[in-house]
Structure formats: structure tokens, C-alpha cells
Design an enzyme around this catalytic site. Structure first.
Site, mmCIF file in Angstrom:
data_model
loop_
_atom_site.group_PDB
_atom_site.id
_atom_site.type_symbol
_atom_site.label_atom_id
_atom_site.label_comp_id
_atom_site.label_asym_id
_atom_site.label_seq_id
_atom_site.Cartn_x
_atom_site.Cartn_y
_atom_site.Cartn_z
ATOM 1 N N LYS A 50 93.860 89.314 81.593
ATOM 2 C CA LYS A 50 95.098 90.120 81.387
ATOM 3 C C LYS A 50 95.050 90.946 79.977
ATOM 4 C CE LYS A 50 96.727 89.464 85.724
ATOM 5 N NZ LYS A 50 97.000 90.528 86.950
ATOM 6 N N SER A 300 88.811 84.038 85.554
ATOM 7 C CA SER A 300 89.738 84.969 85.227
ATOM 8 C C SER A 300 90.925 84.272 83.965
ATOM 9 C CB SER A 300 90.661 85.227 86.550
ATOM 10 O OG SER A 300 91.182 83.886 86.986
#
Lengths: 313, 313
Positions: A50, A300
Site C-alpha cells: 500500500k 502483499s
């Protein structure tokens, strides 16, 4: 979004992010009968990919916008990412979080000097509170995934992976709101050599899978998955990119997620989130289709509560 | 053992081992007020530094010895390491394991094609069984740590760390039988720039600490520690090296070990053994003495039972 956009995005954010390592495991390769390359965004700043999208979104603001800061609503990795990206770029970040968010997540945001505004734990309250802050402070709203600059930022993880392994046949990512997989699909298109992108999604939040089937954005009736990063609704900016450039989405059970997570922890020796394991679980589910292929898996993130691990359940 | 011995050892084993990464964490540095470099042997082949010593010991055998194989007694990381090193070098490995060793450890040895010989779960039975195998098969006994070739092999982790960070002020390692810390002390002496080596040891198995105090090798009255890799007796080949070149050994409680382990998992995002955390725990215990210093920490391994983690106890 064109190839040049991704190239410029990568150049723009590179000084602010880590070039994360790519790991392999002889044993996992033996189990799968293919060669796997894990792009480890758990080692990224704030512990998740992110940071890429958040940094890009902020850097694309005008000077006037930068002076007034940014606002988002998130209790997850994007809250931390936007806070740190804002801190590094010297601007204010307002983070709307539900009042029942875990203290550890609030502390993480505070650690990056994000300004937390608490609200009732409903989506409506989150959106309204963010809107109020935006009006009151003049802060620009940055959506965690439904934003082209965020999508471009997330795509740089795949770009780095392909720079290291240019001849990947497949790349797997988890699918939540769609920012990571949309960015990955664009990078695979522009920088891959006939590289196919496949998504992994829990059965319990299979809105993207069902949206691909029906052709319209479907809602989640349940969000009852261990993969907490994926309990969100597919974005309408992400969806058309996925429709056009993602081969398919494979759904996995909670047991398959935990099994894949165990393999990652035991064999790669890395701490990674359940959401990350969804990509490997999707690959394992159809492993016979990928014999002798070269496969990238995007890990991720690695922000996990060590007090609530699923292994000894 | 001279500088040249370490250089030759490293050249000898390099094709058979991983050059493991060195990781850092901004947050851990902030907590400590110093700059820490973690040498991550959890990413080593077989998941621990033991691969270095095992490989070196086997490569120093004569051709005649190699034809007859090697034997050791271990239920831990050295069993796997000797099995894989032997497999890669095309010789037989006999591994004496107590009959009550966990199935997962037996499976790991079998995975590297080690030949397991079970015995009663006592030290006497292990030693006698290894002796029998040695006589019957002509296999050379390789001790897990009380062996100069093993010590030299283990020292190459520190050598690699210093090649990357030549100006470390301190290096911390855990202390079990003493192979890792003895090799580290020699490497720090020959390749460091006034680099001090300090050991970490659990209070529950503090034989090395007490041996340094008394000047003779002391025994452990308890082995009641979570750091399972350190539940062994200091070796008489390791002890004089530690006496001469290790500054001191710092003892830590079980709570301090778990706290350090949590920090490593949460911040470095790596899966590592409790034994590895003992080195960081020792550093944290006296952190005020190390302000603004450059410090290496050897993360010894990452073979941990995910079903028995200490975090939610």
C-alpha cells in the site's frame, strides 16, 4: 493508463519505497512442479504494498492540495501507508477509523504521525466523516484502491518483479478492492513477455469473481474471511481493468488460505498476512495447470496479529 | 585456527550455502538507539547456520572417509544440515535420533535422505548408538559443535556480515554448545575492526556463563527454556576460544526471549527460532551501553513449530 504512466510512477516513488526482495523455495517448487518467485511486499515500508500507491497519490497532488493535506478512511494497511507517505513528503494526513478498530492499528497510525478521527463503525459513517474532514480542512480524499494513481503505484511491485524475472508465464495476486491486481495486470501487459495475471479471492468475499461472471459490480453478502485485507468491495475504476486484462479469478476456501500461509511461513521463513496467502492458495488449487511454468506470486504484506495466528486452531 | 583457515573455509563451502541477507528495522533502531544489522541465517539452506559447519566438516574428510559416510546424533538443526550437506556431496549420512523426537524433525531429515537410526532418549544411548554405527559402517562421527571444522564453518556467517558492514562495534550471537559464538569470535578477530563479540544465553541453560565465571566447564542442571537449540552442553573445543575472544555472556529470562522474538517477527517480518531471539534479548537487556553503536545480530535459524508459538500464551 499507458506504459509511460507506469514508468513515470516508478521513477517518482522509487526514492520513498523499498525495492523488496524476491524469494524462492526449492521445496515449494517441488510441491508445485513449477518455479515460483515471491515478490515480498511484507518487507515494504509499513509492511505492505500500500505504501506504493499512497506515495504516488500524494506526489500527484498540486502544491496547493499538498498544503492542505490528505484524508482517507481505512483501518488497515492503507491508513499506515498514507500516514507515512504524508509524513515523508511533509504534509498532513487525516485518517478516519472506526471507533472499534484495534488499538494496535491506531498506535501504528500514530507512530507515523497520522491524525486519527474516530467514527461509528459503519461504511456510511466512515464516508461521511471523511467528507466532513475534507470540507473542513480542505484535505484531498485519497481512496485506498479506487484511484488511478493508487492503481499505478501498486503496479510498480509487478514492474520490479518483471525487471528481475522478465520471462514469467503467470503472476498471481490476491483480490480485495482491486488496486493491486489492476496495477499488476497493467504492468504485466506493458513489461511482461506474454505474462498472464490470475487473481485469488476467498469464497467468503467473492465479489470480484461474481462481478466478472455477471459483468456488473456485485456486492459481498459476507466478509467472513481470515484474509482481513480483502474484506472490501471491488472498485469501479479497478473493475474494467480487471475485466480486460486479468485472465480469471480463482476462489479459495479458508482452509486453503491457512494451508498456503503455513507453507509460506514454514518454507520461505517470512511473516506474511493471510491475504498474501490467497494468491498462493489460488495457484496451488490448480497447480496441475502450471507444470514447469515460471510463476510470480505477490506477497502483499506482513502486518499480522501474532496473538491471533490460525496455525494451532 | 588462523585467519587463513577461515578464508579457505569460506571459499570451500560457498558453492553449497546461501549468502544470507542482512536486514534492518528503523523501528528497532529507534527502540535501541543504535543501528542494528541482522544476519538472517533463517534463510540459510535447511533453515539454520548449521549448514555451514556441516558442509565444511564433510568437505574436510579424506576420499576414503567420504566413501564410508558420516554419523552424528542430533534431533535438531544439525541433523538436517548434515543430511543435506552429505546429499549434496554425494555421501551417506547416518543420523541418530531419540525415539521420542517429533515426527516433523524425522520427516525433515528423511526429506534430505538422511538415514535415521532411533535410540533411547538419553545422551548415553545417543552416544553409544553413534559409536556403534561408526564402527559398523566405518562412518566418521561429526559432532554438532565440538569440532574445529564445524566452528570454522559457523564463523563464515560473521565473515559475510563483516564483509557487508565492516565497521561493526559489536556482534551478538546466542550460545548453546558454542560452535556459532566461537566461530563468530574468530571471524570478528580476523575480519572486524575492533569488533567485540557478546553472547546471549538463557538463565535456564547458563552453563557457558557459569563456565566463564569458574574457569571450568560447568553442567546444566535444567534445560527448561523455549530456546530449544540452546539446550546443550558447552563443548571443550569451543570453551577456550570463548574464554579468550568473547567479551562476556549476558543471561536472559524466558520472558525477555519471547519479547525479543516478538520484535523480530513483527518488525523484521521474518520467521525465526526462539534461540535466535536470545541474541537480541541480550542486546536489549543492556541497550543503554550501546547507544549510537553499530551492532550485528546473528539470527541463527528459522525452524520453528508454528503450532507451538509462544505469542498468545
Amino acid at each position: 493508463m499507458q506504459k509511460e504512466d507506469l514508468i513515470q510512477t516508478h521513477q517518482r516513488i522509487e526514492p520513498y519505497i523499498h525495492k523488496t526482495p524476491v524469494l524462492s523455495s526449492r521445496l515449494i517448487d517441488e510441491i508445485v512442479g513449477a518455479t515460483l518467485y515471491f515478490k515480498c511486499e511484507n518487507f515494504q515500508k509499513t509492511g505492505a504494498f500500500k505504501m506504493r500507491g499512497a506515495t504516488n497519490a500524494i506526489m500527484q497532488l498540486t502544491e496547493e492540495q499538498k498544503q492542505k493535506g490528505v484524508v482517507t478512511h481505512s483501518s488497515g494497511n492503507f491508513a499506515q501507508a498514507l500516514s507515512l507517505a504524508a509524513l515523508k513528503l511533509g504534509i498532513k494526513a487525516f485518517i478516519v477509523m472506526p471507533s472499534n478498530a484495534p488499538q494496535v492499528k491506531k498506535d501504528a497510525v500514530k507512530g507515523y504521525q497520522g491524525n486519527i478521527i474516530e467514527c461509528e463503525p459503519t461504511l456510511v459513517a466512515r464516508e461521511n466523516t471523511a467528507k466532513e474532514i475534507s470540507q473542513k480542512e480542505g484535505a484531498t480524499f485519497v481512496h485506498p484502491y479506487n484511484d488511478n494513481n493508487v492503481i499505478l503505484g501498486q503496479g510498480t511491485a509487478c514492474k520490479e518483479l518483471l525487471e528481475k524475472q522478465p520471462d514469467l508465464d503467470y503472476i498471481f495476486t490476491p483480490v480485495g478492492g482491486g488496486g493491486l491486481i489492476a496495477g499488476t495486470a497493467l504492468s504485466a501487459l506493458y513489461f511482461g513477455n506474454d505474462c498472464t495475471v490470475i487473481g485469488g479471492e476467498p469464497f467468503e468475499v467473492d465479489d470480484a469473481y461474481r462481478s466478472l461472471q455477471s459483468g456488473i459490480i456485485e456486492s459481498n453478502l459476507t466478509t467472513n474471511t481470515i484474509a482481513d485485507g480483502l474484506r472490501v468491495q471491488l472498485g469501479d475504476k479497478n473493475f474494467p481493468i480487471i475485466q480486460q486484462y486479468v485472465k480469471r479469478i480463482t476462489r479459495v476456501t479458508e482452509e486453503e488460505i491457512v494451508e498456503a500461509m503455513r507453507l509460506i511461513w514454514e518454507r520461505l521463513k517470512i511473516v506474511s498476512e493471510p491475504s498474501s496467502a490467497v494468491a498462493l492458495a489460488a495457484m496451488l488449487k490448480e497447480k496441475n495447470s502450471f507444470k514447469n511454468k515460471k510463476i510470480g506470486i505477490i506477497i502483499s504484506g506482513g502486518n499480522v496479529d501474532l496473538n491471533q495466528l490460525p496455525f494451532n486452531l
